[in-house]
Design an enzyme around this catalytic site. Structure first.
Site, short mmCIF file in Angstrom:
data_model
loop_
_atom_site.label_atom_id
_atom_site.label_comp_id
_atom_site.label_asym_id
_atom_site.label_seq_id
_atom_site.Cartn_x
_atom_site.Cartn_y
_atom_site.Cartn_z
N LYS A 1 0.81 -1.26 -0.01
CA LYS A 1 -0.06 -0.06 0.11
C LYS A 1 0.69 1.08 0.02
O LYS A 1 1.55 1.56 0.97
CB LYS A 1 -0.88 0.13 1.31
N GLY B 1 6.87 5.05 8.09
CA GLY B 1 6.05 6.06 8.12
C GLY B 1 6.27 6.76 9.65
O GLY B 1 7.20 6.47 10.52
N SER B 2 5.11 7.22 10.24
CA SER B 2 5.18 8.16 11.36
C SER B 2 5.08 7.35 12.58
O SER B 2 4.34 6.22 12.23
CB SER B 2 4.14 9.22 11.49
N GLY C 1 2.54 4.19 13.36
CA GLY C 1 3.20 2.85 13.60
C GLY C 1 2.47 2.36 14.96
O GLY C 1 2.31 1.37 15.16
N GLU D 1 9.52 1.16 10.67
CA GLU D 1 10.65 2.20 10.25
C GLU D 1 10.00 3.62 10.49
O GLU D 1 9.17 3.97 9.87
CB GLU D 1 11.07 2.16 8.98
N CYS E 1 13.59 10.60 6.89
CA CYS E 1 13.51 10.36 8.26
C CYS E 1 14.95 10.42 8.77
O CYS E 1 15.08 10.67 10.29
CB CYS E 1 12.96 8.67 8.25
N GLU F 1 9.73 15.96 15.21
CA GLU F 1 10.23 15.72 13.86
C GLU F 1 9.48 16.49 13.36
O GLU F 1 8.11 16.47 13.07
CB GLU F 1 10.15 14.49 13.49
P1 NAD Z 1 2.29 8.32 7.71
O1 NAD Z 1 2.62 7.60 8.90
O2 NAD Z 1 1.30 9.52 7.88
O3 NAD Z 1 1.61 7.31 6.48
C1 NAD Z 1 2.52 6.23 6.17
C2 NAD Z 1 1.57 5.14 5.40
O4 NAD Z 1 0.53 4.62 6.34
C3 NAD Z 1 0.70 5.69 4.27
O5 NAD Z 1 0.58 4.88 3.28
C4 NAD Z 1 -0.92 5.86 4.92
O6 NAD Z 1 -1.71 5.86 4.17
C5 NAD Z 1 -0.81 4.62 5.86
N1 NAD Z 1 -1.56 4.76 7.06
C6 NAD Z 1 -2.07 5.63 7.62
N2 NAD Z 1 -2.87 5.59 8.88
C7 NAD Z 1 -2.94 4.12 8.74
C8 NAD Z 1 -3.46 3.24 9.53
N3 NAD Z 1 -4.24 3.73 10.49
N4 NAD Z 1 -3.36 1.85 9.54
C9 NAD Z 1 -2.37 1.75 8.49
N5 NAD Z 1 -1.83 2.24 7.54
C10 NAD Z 1 -2.17 3.79 7.68
O7 NAD Z 1 3.62 8.88 7.25
P2 NAD Z 1 3.91 9.77 5.89
O8 NAD Z 1 3.43 10.99 6.33
O9 NAD Z 1 3.42 9.06 4.59
O10 NAD Z 1 5.51 9.67 6.07
C11 NAD Z 1 6.33 10.45 7.06
C12 NAD Z 1 6.64 9.84 7.96
O11 NAD Z 1 7.51 8.51 7.69
C13 NAD Z 1 7.82 10.49 8.88
O12 NAD Z 1 7.64 10.32 10.34
C14 NAD Z 1 9.07 10.02 8.48
O13 NAD Z 1 10.30 10.10 9.39
C15 NAD Z 1 8.78 8.35 8.21
N6 NAD Z 1 9.58 7.56 7.65
C16 NAD Z 1 10.53 6.81 8.20
C17 NAD Z 1 11.50 6.31 7.27
C18 NAD Z 1 12.42 5.03 8.11
O14 NAD Z 1 13.03 4.18 7.13
N7 NAD Z 1 12.63 5.18 9.21
C19 NAD Z 1 11.54 6.34 6.14
C20 NAD Z 1 10.58 7.39 5.51
C21 NAD Z 1 9.80 7.93 6.35
#
Ligand code: NAD
Length: 493
Positions: free
Chosen positions: A189, A240-241, A245, A263, A298, A396
């Protein structure tokens, strides 16, 4: 670039028209269900590129069912056979590098030159995991006399891979490779903001992988949550965030016992000691903020700690270097920073800046929007005069916003660097090997550079501690995380 032209504006027009004219499905294995359509925006202009239907519950069911149906045959292949098909996928994607780079530039607002590099990285990591296939071994254990005790790394079945917006194609490609090579089928996804390259990837590899082995479902939180809660999915890998997570951990725990790797974000420290190569550290402090991603990375070194003996000179030169970062349309040659991905991310970054100023931090440069723009631009921003309790020192931003701090002793800077809840990356600048080694061990971070920032080295495990996540990727650790150990005891005596 548009076919047959070197003119970036013509390229932008060509690929914008191409996206509008393309029939965007939900990936070949998912078909056409009843979810609502949403516009996909070009963040550099704010204009809609196209409209794509989100998956609904029935689409998710279909993707998982097809993954389940394909999983037995896929797991029964040898690692070499799976690796060969993953390599074939990488070859197809490499041939479409230019197209995939343009899709990311147009729906994520990221500079074209960087998206070409990202496309290369995605393909390279797919090949790396194909190469690592032979690491899928078990053990024999001399646990008792005359008997045989062995272990097998077994795949989970269907794996859910949920990724963010900031490396759309690179993550789509590289983060499906390890679970596939390990013998799982995958439902991917992408972010609902930047789905084009992942959906295109699914189209391009149709017929290369057996049906159902890789599906892409487009949608937001509801689609992600439906995958997390699905009874057939026991392994979820999320990038993601930390807020999402943790929501995933809660949802997974609501419905069963699942393997979840995370991550997450970072508030990463770069530390410059008095004996550092200051010129190199200055260049690295700009590189480390990942302005090419508008700071949406990130691993960004968003807290820069500089020894007080260097602070005044470093601050002046750093602000000058940040002011020289060229902002503009992401398809224009030489542009080093484009827009943020969405109006919401732009507002979020501006909110951090306003609250930092209100809390008494000193805005050295940036903090606004460049003149003359539609689009979701935020100018590169640097603060000093930031105290430890301020939000800007701890949270962040995921935008082009840096905080500079002074320090006088090793203990003081270790305490300050470790004071945040995150622990993803850290960067230490010194020529003193003992200090470098000591600092590397004392810093609470999963990935440490000495005299570098931002570079990811193939095969070196990447991931965070504390609120930056669980698990390690980009390495054999990632491959093995898509397997469970089965122990077999053959009692022969
Ligand atoms: P986000 O957490 O808002 O969304 C990430 C993904 O999760 C998207 O595909 C979103 O649709 C999905 N999502 C949202 N709510 C969900 C739920 N309740 N259940 C399942 N999936 C859901 O993150 P973002 O705004 O897309 O990305 C930014 C974040 O990602 C930042 O915090 C960044 O640091 C982190 N990030 C981490 C790494 C790493 O390797 N550690 C790499 C890239 C980005």
């Amino acid at each position: 670039m548009a076919l047959g032209t070197d003119d970036p504006e013509a390229g932008q027009r060509y690929w914008t028209e191409w996206i509008a004219a393309h029939t965007w499905g939900l990936g070949p294995d998912v078909g056409e269900g009843g979810g609502q359509s949403h516009p996909i925006l070009n963040p550099a202009t704010g204009e809609a590129l196209c409209s794509i239907r989100h998956a609904d519950g029935a689409d998710v069911e279909r993707a998982v069912a097809q993954g389940k149906a394909a999983s037995g045959d896929w797991a029964a292949r040898t690692p070499r056979s799976r690796a060969e098909l993953v390599r074939a996928v990488a070859d197809v994607l490499e041939r479409h590098r230019e197209e995939l780079a343009w899709l990311d530039t147009l729906d994520a607002g990221l500079p074209l030159w960087m998206m070409r590099k990202d496309a290369d990285t995605g393909v390279e990591r797919m090949r790396m995991f194909a190469d690592l296939g032979y690491a899928l071994t078990g053990q024999t254990i001399p646990a008792s006399a005359g008997n045989l005790h062995l272990t097998f790394p077994e795949p989970f079945g269907v794996v859910a891979r949920i990724i963010p917006f900031n490396h759309p194609f690179m993550f789509a490609a590289s983060k499906v490779a390890a679970p596939l090579v390990a013998g799982n089928t995958v439902v991917l996804k992408p972010s609902e903001l930047t789905p084009l390259s992942a959906l295109r990837m699914a189209e391009l590899v149709e017929g290369v992988l057996p049906d159902g082995v890789l599906s892409v479902v487009h949608g937001g939180a509801d689609v992600g949550d439906a995958l997390v809660r699905h009874r057939e999915i026991r392994r979820i890998a999320f990038t993601g965030s930390h807020q999402v997570g943790r929501a995933i951990q809660r949802s997974a725990a609501d419905v069963g016992v699942k393997h979840v790797s995370l991550e997450l974000g970072g508030k990463n420290a770069m530390i410059v000691f008095p004996d550092a190569d200051v010129d190199a550290a200055l260049t690295a402090a700009v590189k480390g903020m990942n302005f090419a991603f508008a700071g949406q990375s990130c691993g960004s070194t968003s807290r820069v700690f500089v020894h007080e003996s260097l602070l005044a000179e470093f601050t002046e030169r750093y602000v000058a270097a940040v002011n020289a970062v060229r902002q503009g349309m992401p398809w224009s040659p030489g542009v080093q920073i484009g827009p943020m991905v969405s109006a919401a991310q732009q507002d979020r970054a501006h909110g951090f800046v306003e609250r930092a100023v209100a809390a008494g931090a000193h805005l050295l440069t940036g903090g606004g929007t460049p003149a003359g723009g539609g689009g979701f631009f935020v100018t590169p921003t640097v603060f000093d005069g930031v105290s430890a309790e301020m939000e800007i020192a701890n949270e962040e931003v995921f935008g082009p916003v840096v905080a500079l701090f002074g320090f006088s002793t090793e203990d003081e800077v270790v305490g300050a660097a470790n004071a945040v809840e995150y622990g993803l990356t850290a960067s230490v600048w010194t020529r003193d090997l003992s200090l470098a080694h000591r600092m590397s061990r004392r810093l609470e971070a999963g990935y440490v550079w000495v005299n570098d920032t931002s570079t990811h080295f193939p095969g070196v495990p990447f991931g965070g501690v504390k609120m930056s996540g669980i698990g390690r990727e980009e390495s054999a650790d990632e491959l093995l995380s898509y397997t469970e150990i089965k122990a077999v005891n053959l009692v022969l005596s």
